[in-house]
Enzyme design. Structure first.
Site, PDB file in Angstrom:
ATOM      1  N   LYS A  87     -54.006 -32.180   5.159  1.00  0.00           N
ATOM      2  CA  LYS A  87     -53.531 -31.147   4.234  1.00  0.00           C
ATOM      3  C   LYS A  87     -54.317 -31.139   2.916  1.00  0.00           C
ATOM      4  O   LYS A  87     -54.586 -30.084   2.360  1.00  0.00           O
ATOM      5  CB  LYS A  87     -52.032 -31.321   3.963  1.00  0.00           C
ATOM      6  N   ASP A 123     -44.718 -25.496   2.904  1.00  0.00           N
ATOM      7  CA  ASP A 123     -43.718 -26.574   2.999  1.00  0.00           C
ATOM      8  C   ASP A 123     -42.619 -26.431   1.945  1.00  0.00           C
ATOM      9  O   ASP A 123     -41.423 -26.517   2.265  1.00  0.00           O
ATOM     10  CB  ASP A 123     -44.389 -27.951   2.851  1.00  0.00           C
ATOM     11  N   GLY A 148     -39.462 -40.649  -2.313  1.00  0.00           N
ATOM     12  CA  GLY A 148     -40.819 -40.563  -1.757  1.00  0.00           C
ATOM     13  C   GLY A 148     -41.680 -39.564  -2.500  1.00  0.00           C
ATOM     14  O   GLY A 148     -42.497 -38.859  -1.893  1.00  0.00           O
ATOM     15  N   ASN A 173     -39.898 -43.426  -6.236  1.00  0.00           N
ATOM     16  CA  ASN A 173     -41.008 -43.862  -5.363  1.00  0.00           C
ATOM     17  C   ASN A 173     -41.171 -45.364  -5.394  1.00  0.00           C
ATOM     18  O   ASN A 173     -40.927 -46.011  -6.414  1.00  0.00           O
ATOM     19  CB  ASN A 173     -42.323 -43.177  -5.775  1.00  0.00           C
ATOM     20  N   ARG A 174     -41.554 -45.900  -4.214  1.00  0.00           N
ATOM     21  CA  ARG A 174     -41.796 -47.340  -4.094  1.00  0.00           C
ATOM     22  C   ARG A 174     -42.868 -47.749  -5.098  1.00  0.00           C
ATOM     23  O   ARG A 174     -42.703 -48.718  -5.838  1.00  0.00           O
ATOM     24  CB  ARG A 174     -42.231 -47.621  -2.651  1.00  0.00           C
ATOM     25  N   THR A 175     -43.979 -47.010  -5.141  1.00  0.00           N
ATOM     26  CA  THR A 175     -45.010 -47.258  -6.147  1.00  0.00           C
ATOM     27  C   THR A 175     -44.657 -46.390  -7.353  1.00  0.00           C
ATOM     28  O   THR A 175     -44.942 -45.188  -7.380  1.00  0.00           O
ATOM     29  CB  THR A 175     -46.405 -46.870  -5.591  1.00  0.00           C
ATOM     30  N   TYR A 254     -37.567 -35.444  11.000  1.00  0.00           N
ATOM     31  CA  TYR A 254     -36.738 -34.900  12.080  1.00  0.00           C
ATOM     32  C   TYR A 254     -37.028 -35.581  13.407  1.00  0.00           C
ATOM     33  O   TYR A 254     -36.370 -35.317  14.411  1.00  0.00           O
ATOM     34  CB  TYR A 254     -36.953 -33.377  12.223  1.00  0.00           C
ATOM     35  N   GLY A 275     -34.930 -32.391   8.974  1.00  0.00           N
ATOM     36  CA  GLY A 275     -36.065 -31.544   8.617  1.00  0.00           C
ATOM     37  C   GLY A 275     -36.460 -30.473   9.621  1.00  0.00           C
ATOM     38  O   GLY A 275     -37.438 -29.760   9.389  1.00  0.00           O
TER      39      GLY A 275
HETATM   40  P1  NAP Z   1     -47.367 -39.838   2.971  1.00  0.00           P
HETATM   41  O1  NAP Z   1     -48.264 -39.010   2.129  1.00  0.00           O
HETATM   42  O2  NAP Z   1     -47.923 -40.968   3.763  1.00  0.00           O
HETATM   43  O3  NAP Z   1     -46.228 -40.417   1.955  1.00  0.00           O
HETATM   44  C1  NAP Z   1     -45.325 -41.381   2.380  1.00  0.00           C
HETATM   45  C2  NAP Z   1     -44.264 -41.605   1.287  1.00  0.00           C
HETATM   46  O4  NAP Z   1     -43.294 -42.494   1.824  1.00  0.00           O
HETATM   47  C3  NAP Z   1     -44.798 -42.238   0.000  1.00  0.00           C
HETATM   48  O5  NAP Z   1     -44.056 -41.761  -1.097  1.00  0.00           O
HETATM   49  C4  NAP Z   1     -44.505 -43.734   0.246  1.00  0.00           C
HETATM   50  O6  NAP Z   1     -44.361 -44.481  -0.961  1.00  0.00           O
HETATM   51  C5  NAP Z   1     -43.185 -43.641   0.950  1.00  0.00           C
HETATM   52  N1  NAP Z   1     -42.868 -44.798   1.764  1.00  0.00           N
HETATM   53  C6  NAP Z   1     -43.505 -45.215   2.885  1.00  0.00           C
HETATM   54  N2  NAP Z   1     -42.899 -46.329   3.375  1.00  0.00           N
HETATM   55  C7  NAP Z   1     -41.861 -46.613   2.526  1.00  0.00           C
HETATM   56  C8  NAP Z   1     -40.871 -47.640   2.485  1.00  0.00           C
HETATM   57  N3  NAP Z   1     -40.806 -48.586   3.423  1.00  0.00           N
HETATM   58  N4  NAP Z   1     -39.965 -47.611   1.492  1.00  0.00           N
HETATM   59  C9  NAP Z   1     -40.000 -46.637   0.538  1.00  0.00           C
HETATM   60  N5  NAP Z   1     -40.926 -45.651   0.521  1.00  0.00           N
HETATM   61  C10 NAP Z   1     -41.837 -45.643   1.502  1.00  0.00           C
HETATM   62  O7  NAP Z   1     -46.556 -38.946   4.032  1.00  0.00           O
HETATM   63  P2  NAP Z   1     -46.208 -37.381   3.913  1.00  0.00           P
HETATM   64  O8  NAP Z   1     -47.284 -36.584   4.526  1.00  0.00           O
HETATM   65  O9  NAP Z   1     -45.796 -37.090   2.514  1.00  0.00           O
HETATM   66  O10 NAP Z   1     -44.959 -37.280   4.909  1.00  0.00           O
HETATM   67  C11 NAP Z   1     -43.720 -37.869   4.577  1.00  0.00           C
HETATM   68  C12 NAP Z   1     -42.640 -37.374   5.502  1.00  0.00           C
HETATM   69  O11 NAP Z   1     -42.407 -35.973   5.300  1.00  0.00           O
HETATM   70  C13 NAP Z   1     -42.947 -37.538   6.985  1.00  0.00           C
HETATM   71  O12 NAP Z   1     -41.921 -38.311   7.530  1.00  0.00           O
HETATM   72  C14 NAP Z   1     -42.914 -36.132   7.566  1.00  0.00           C
HETATM   73  O13 NAP Z   1     -42.224 -36.113   8.809  1.00  0.00           O
HETATM   74  C15 NAP Z   1     -42.109 -35.371   6.538  1.00  0.00           C
HETATM   75  N6  NAP Z   1     -42.469 -33.943   6.508  1.00  0.00           N
HETATM   76  C16 NAP Z   1     -41.619 -33.062   7.117  1.00  0.00           C
HETATM   77  C17 NAP Z   1     -41.924 -31.717   7.105  1.00  0.00           C
HETATM   78  C18 NAP Z   1     -40.990 -30.749   7.767  1.00  0.00           C
HETATM   79  O14 NAP Z   1     -41.357 -29.583   7.990  1.00  0.00           O
HETATM   80  N7  NAP Z   1     -39.770 -31.141   8.083  1.00  0.00           N
HETATM   81  C19 NAP Z   1     -43.095 -31.248   6.483  1.00  0.00           C
HETATM   82  C20 NAP Z   1     -43.942 -32.180   5.873  1.00  0.00           C
HETATM   83  C21 NAP Z   1     -43.621 -33.533   5.894  1.00  0.00           C
HETATM   84  P3  NAP Z   1     -45.646 -45.121  -1.731  1.00  0.00           P
HETATM   85  O15 NAP Z   1     -46.211 -44.005  -2.583  1.00  0.00           O
HETATM   86  O16 NAP Z   1     -45.105 -46.221  -2.537  1.00  0.00           O
HETATM   87  O17 NAP Z   1     -46.613 -45.577  -0.669  1.00  0.00           O
END
Ligand code: NAP
Length: 308
Positions: A87, A123, A148, A173-175, A254, A275
């Protein structure tokens, strides 16, 4: 599982897509991409709308992303959707991007016009529609706790909340540094005359029980944008005792149907949704961008919920 095409199929000129019946003129780029639910509801929409074209999955490794995007016009594509991990790269590859896509740092929908690529992100707007549908409320009116905020989806949702000028936004956020930087970036959108008392309208906090407890006492909705919950073995993202019946809980994840967060939230009496509705509405908005007409939403929803 249906066919997954390769970036090379596009880069080679797209003959393989033109040979399909109906020809593929849309697709989703990802790595991995085999799990994507998008073809099912987009193909149902294309049939319902009488469009003589299909939508396919295209496996695009990172090093071929730019070439694959640039090959879309020559391959005769109308556009594409973009999923993990492309993306942000898509934003760099398009010739023009709408304001929201630029601010959220990512593109999930590409529209081909002549030789040019236009980038959009559906999104955030998809989430707005999903929340209205699931809870009969507008994001604009809500005090949001976003879990997150440091990820791609989290940033897109936070920017949407800022553009909606929602009542309050707490970035978790974790970080912590990532959430703090985002809060500073979005602060101007929350500096208005909408007064809700002595607390800040935008704040960044870590995943810590006491900080979460304090913020949840002033919240209407919790949105999970972390990747926690994608696996059935994932533990609790926040302590279940923090979830109360007055809250709405929206989990963008989801993959597992009902995540641990949603199970804990429903046990606490909170209103919950996963989701799938965001996925549906972001897809419907992509359809509207590609064809400049309303999407056949009921057909798309039916296709999505009838998937195994
Ligand atoms: P990403 O860029 O990898 O971000 C992951 C996020 O999760 C970061 O904020 C990370 O924190 C946090 N995280 C990961 N492991 C964690 C833990 N154990 N404890 C606490 N925080 C944790 O991923 P993304 O692309 O944003 O996607 C995230 C989610 O959004 C996915 O599950 C996806 O399915 C969902 N999503 C859904 C839709 C939909 O249409 N329903 C659309 C887009 C995305 P840090 O910054 O600290 O690493």
């Amino acid at each position: 599982m249906s066919t997954v095409y390769s970036a090379d199929d596009l880069i080679a000129g797209g003959g393989v897509f033109s040979a399909l019946q109906p020809p593929a003129r849309l697709g989703v780029f990802g790595d991995p991409v085999a799990h994507s639910k998008s073809p099912s509801f987009h193909n149902a929409a294309l049939v319902a709308a009488g469009m003589d074209m299909s939508y396919v999955r295209i496996h695009v490794p990172e090093k071929k992303a730019e070439a694959a995007f640039r090959s879309l016009p020559k391959a005769g594509f109308v556009g594409a959707n973009v999923t993990i991990p492309h993306k942000a790269a898509a934003l760099a590859c398009v010739d023009e991007a709408e304001d929201y896509a630029r601010r959220s740092g990512s593109v999930n929908t590409v529209l081909v016009q002549g030789d040019r690529l236009h980038g959009f992100n559906t999104d955030g707007p998809g989430l707005v529609r999903a929340i209205r549908e699931e809870f009969s409320v507008d994001l604009h009116d809500l005090r949001v706790v976003l879990l997150g905020a440091g990820g791609g989806a989290g940033r897109a949702i936070a920017v949407q909340c800022a553009m909606e000028a929602c009542e309050r936004l707490v970035l978790v956020n974790r970080t912590l540094e990532k959430a703090q930087a985002l809060a500073a970036e979005l602060a101007a959108s929350f500096r208005t005359d909408r007064l809700i008392g002595p607390i800040e309208r935008i704040q960044a906090i870590p995943f810590e029980q006491e900080a979460l407890r304090e913020q949840l006492a002033h919240a209407d909705i919790v949105i999970n944008a972390t990747s926690v919950g994608m696996s059935r073995t994932d533990g609790a993202l926040i302590p279940p005792s923090l979830l109360t019946p007055n809250l709405m809980v929206y989990d963008t994840v989801y993959a597992t149907g009902k995540s641990r967060l949603l199970e804990d939230a429903s046990a606490a009496g909170a209103r919950c949704a996963n989701g799938l509705s965001m996925l549906l509405h972001q897809g419907a908005l992509s359809f509207e961008i590609w064809f400049n007409r309303p999407a056949p939403l009921d057909v798309m929803r039916q296709a999505l919920i009838s998937l195994p």
